[in-house]
Design a protein around this motif. Structure first.
Motif: not given
Length: 90
Positions: A33, A26-29, A7-8
């Motif tokens: 967000e 954070v943007r999740l898979p 995660w970025h």
């Protein structure tokens, strides 16, 4: 077999002479967000150290990000299990 997941987290800052504001995201898979904010205020007698303000504001934004992720995870556990989970806040 294990796979690597990453995660970025993005942090952005806005600063003036005495205030620092941080925005964390954070943007999740799954494409969702989580966004938070943190702030720091320099006391008028302290030296102007922008990096310190960034560290404080970032820490506050990341702490809030962690709390929101815990809440999100427990909401998902509750929905999947049909019962109420009890988050432990560290």
């Amino acid at each position: 077999m294990h796979s690597a997941v990453g995660w970025h987290i993005e942090l952005e800052f806005q600063e003036d002479d005495s205030h620092t504001r941080a925005a964390a995201m954070v943007r999740l898979p799954d494409g969702s967000e989580v966004r938070t904010r943190g702030h720091a205020t320099r006391h008028h007698t302290d030296a102007n150290q922008p990096r310190v303000g960034e560290e404080v504001a970032a820490a506050r934004a990341l702490n809030e990000l962690a709390m929101q992720l815990l809440t999100k995870a427990h909401d998902e556990i509750d929905q999947a299990s049909g019962r109420t989970s009890h988050p432990i806040h560290v």
